[in-house]
Scaffold this motif. Structure first.
Motif, short mmCIF file in Angstrom:
data_model
loop_
_atom_site.label_atom_id
_atom_site.label_comp_id
_atom_site.label_asym_id
_atom_site.label_seq_id
_atom_site.Cartn_x
_atom_site.Cartn_y
_atom_site.Cartn_z
N GLU A 57 0.82 -1.21 0.00
CA GLU A 57 0.00 0.00 0.00
C GLU A 57 0.86 1.27 0.00
OE1 GLU A 57 -3.18 0.39 2.70
OE2 GLU A 57 -4.12 -1.49 2.12
N GLN A 58 1.97 1.23 0.71
CA GLN A 58 2.85 2.40 0.74
C GLN A 58 3.51 2.61 -0.62
OE1 GLN A 58 5.57 1.91 3.98
NE2 GLN A 58 4.10 2.55 5.51
N GLN A 59 3.80 1.53 -1.33
CA GLN A 59 4.42 1.66 -2.64
C GLN A 59 3.42 2.21 -3.66
OE1 GLN A 59 6.06 -2.15 -3.59
NE2 GLN A 59 7.81 -1.92 -2.21
N LYS A 60 2.14 1.93 -3.50
CA LYS A 60 1.12 2.43 -4.41
C LYS A 60 0.96 3.95 -4.31
CE LYS A 60 -1.65 -1.76 -4.55
NZ LYS A 60 -2.94 -2.37 -4.19
N LYS A 61 1.23 4.48 -3.14
CA LYS A 61 1.02 5.92 -2.92
C LYS A 61 2.08 6.75 -3.55
CE LYS A 61 -1.47 5.44 1.38
NZ LYS A 61 -1.54 5.73 2.77
#
Length: 71
Positions: free
Chosen positions: A67-71
């Protein structure tokens, strides 16, 4: 500056207590023991067992990273 003498006495007593504690720790080998314990802890934390335990205790770790990489 009415209580300057009082503050100097408190500072001197505090410094002497701190120095006594440091001397006690040096003479008892406290720092050597702590150094050994910390190195053992770091060695264990980098072991595969610790990594597996860390992943088992936090099953959402990879999900959170994605999820952090998607942001």
């Amino acid at each position: 500056m009415r209580f300057a003498g009082w503050y100097l006495k408190i500072a001197a007593v505090g410094a002497s207590i701190g120095a006594a504690m440091e001397l006690f720790m040096i003479h008892t080998g406290f720092y050597e023991k702590v150094t050994v314990l910390e190195s053992e802890k770091r060695a264990w934390e980098s072991s595969p067992e610790a990594q597996a335990m860390r992943e088992a205790l936090n099953p959402w770790h990879k999900h959170d990273e994605q999820e952090q990489q998607k942001k």
